[in-house]
Scaffold this active site. Structure first.
Site, PDB file in Angstrom:
ATOM      1  N   THR A 238       0.996  -1.251   0.011  1.00 18.85           N
ATOM      2  CA  THR A 238      -0.179  -0.016   0.077  1.00 18.85           C
ATOM      3  C   THR A 238       1.049   1.350   0.185  1.00 18.85           C
ATOM      4  OG1 THR A 238      -1.861  -1.244   1.155  1.00 18.85           O
ATOM      5  CG2 THR A 238      -1.945   1.199   1.548  1.00 18.85           C
TER       6      THR A 238
ATOM      7  N   SER B  60       1.701  -7.301  -1.309  1.00 17.29           N
ATOM      8  CA  SER B  60       2.590  -8.465  -0.269  1.00 17.29           C
ATOM      9  C   SER B  60       1.692  -9.803  -0.255  1.00 17.29           C
ATOM     10  CB  SER B  60       2.809  -7.578   1.073  1.00 17.29           C
ATOM     11  OG  SER B  60       1.847  -7.608   1.860  1.00 17.29           O
TER      12      SER B  60
ATOM     13  N   THR C 260       1.810  -4.520   4.113  1.00 16.53           N
ATOM     14  CA  THR C 260       1.693  -4.982   5.458  1.00 16.53           C
ATOM     15  C   THR C 260       1.144  -6.312   5.569  1.00 16.53           C
ATOM     16  OG1 THR C 260      -0.472  -3.902   5.589  1.00 16.53           O
ATOM     17  CG2 THR C 260       1.440  -2.371   6.249  1.00 16.53           C
ATOM     18  N   ASP C 261       0.472  -6.841   4.807  1.00 14.42           N
ATOM     19  CA  ASP C 261      -0.135  -8.183   4.911  1.00 14.42           C
ATOM     20  C   ASP C 261       0.877  -9.406   5.391  1.00 14.42           C
ATOM     21  OD1 ASP C 261      -2.773  -6.794   4.383  1.00 14.42           O
ATOM     22  OD2 ASP C 261      -2.984  -7.735   2.375  1.00 14.42           O
TER      23      ASP C 261
HETATM   24  N1  ASN Z   1      -1.328  -2.136   4.159  1.00 17.29           N
HETATM   25  C1  ASN Z   1      -0.806  -2.977   2.927  1.00 17.29           C
HETATM   26  O1  ASN Z   1       0.045  -2.775   2.698  1.00 17.29           O
HETATM   27  C2  ASN Z   1      -1.883  -4.027   2.573  1.00 17.29           C
HETATM   28  C3  ASN Z   1      -1.544  -4.608   0.927  1.00 17.29           C
HETATM   29  N2  ASN Z   1      -2.774  -5.706   0.874  1.00 17.29           N
HETATM   30  C4  ASN Z   1      -0.286  -5.305   1.170  1.00 17.29           C
HETATM   31  O2  ASN Z   1       0.040  -6.059   1.995  1.00 17.29           O
HETATM   32  O3  ASN Z   1       0.322  -5.337   0.011  1.00 17.29           O
END
Ligand code: ASN
Length: 321
Positions: A15, A53, A84-85
């Site tokens: 993200t 991710s 973050t995932d």
């Molecule tokens: N906040 C994020 O980065 C979530 C995103 N779906 C990822 O992990 O790429």
């Protein structure tokens, strides 16, 4: 003139690099962010790939570890931006395999660049300060989000949307704040020794099964037949329904018992059929404090290093991670 500190920023997507896609598909990684307001620092941006991710694999983690080893001798700190995932999985894989003297700090964002509460720039600046700080050395890869500094061993994503999306038991090992433009960094814990591993490959097949009330082992036999090892997100201190006991006893591949509970160790204390003591008696290996997905990575790495089931048991039992 003193030479300016050298920071490498490795962009991998997530993200923090995402925006709404012009074709209306939703958010997709598009543009790597730049570190704001870092005067007097030489920043070297590198982008080996740009992925959401959930598309990260152990192969990408291995690629990232190799890149960090190449960059480390010429830099004073390394920041990795990441979705973050699965950020905690990459952080833990690097924790297990990297042995570089410079700090490595992973960060990401929960909001994208076109949202009012875009948290990317502050997280990136915090991560840069942490990566360049001498007290960050010898701690293994760190995760910095919302001013909290986490150890890769214990950090986990605890919220799907909140900006403070990371936590984990027992919590942050440090904190970064800014007084004006001056970073104020405090660690609450001393660096701890850790083992590093050099797996020959990351291709082992390790599957995770998730326990629930009424599970009679659906999916177990198939997973045990095709995988090189299993991790079970078990109940409480590492207990399972009675039907799983004979299935585990019949498996000669490593079966790691983690817990689906969000904090605390797996302990072989219960003696009823399927209780943790009976599972260990049947050959299963308790995951200590690791969650199921981190236990999976450790098992994958140990299998890639050619360890036997009993050698793998010793690593988990002695917390050598
Ligand atoms: N906040 C994020 O980065 C979530 C995103 N779906 C990822 O992990 O790429």
């Amino acid at each position: 003139m003193p030479t300016p500190p050298r920071l490498a920023v490795i962009h991998t997507g997530g993200t923090i690099a995402s925006r709404p896609s012009p074709d209306g598909r939703g958010l997709t990684p598009q543009q790597a962010p730049s570190v704001p307001g870092l005067d007097g620092v030489q920043v070297h941006d590198v982008q080996p790939f740009s992925l959401p991710s959930p598309h990260m694999t152990p192969a990408h983690m291995g690629q990232l570890a190799a890149l960090i080893e190449t960059l480390a001798p010429d830099h004073d700190g390394i920041v990795v931006t990441h979705g973050t995932d699965t950020l905690e999985e990459t952080a833990f894989a690097l924790h297990l395999t990297l042995n570089v003297p410079v700090p490595v700090v992973l960060t990401g964002s929960m909001r994208h660049a076109e949202e009012i509460s875009w948290d990317g720039p502050a997280n990136l600046l915090d991560a840069a300060h942490v990566a360049l700080h001498p007290s960050s050395r010898e701690r293994g890869p760190l995760v910095v989000i919302g001013g909290d500094i986490f150890d890769a061993r214990t950090v986990t994503k605890i919220h799907t949307t909140a900006v403070d999306a990371f936590g984990g038991y027992p919590g942050p090992i440090g904190r970064i704040d800014r007084e004006g433009r001056t970073p104020r960094l405090h660690y609450f814990a001393r660096p701890e020794p850790r083992a590093t591993y050099r797996p020959a490959h990351l291709n082992a097949r390790v599957e995770i099964l998730y326990a629930y009330a009424g599970w009679t082992g659906e999916g177990y036999a198939e997973a045990a037949a095709r995988a090189d090892g299993l991790v079970i997100a078990a109940l409480g201190t590492g207990n399972l329904p009675a039907e799983l006991l004979p299935l585990i006893r019949a498996t000669d591949k490593p079966v790691i018992i983690a817990t689906r509970t969000h904090a605390g160790p797996v302990l072989p204390v219960y003696g009823y059929a399927g209780g943790g003591a009976t599972l260990v008696g049947a050959g299963a290996i308790p995951a200590s404090f690791l969650n199921a997905h981190k236990a999976r990575l450790l098992l994958l790495i140990l299998l890639g290093q050619g360890l036997t089931r009993e050698q793998i048991r010793a690593v988990f039992e002695r917390d050598e991670f």
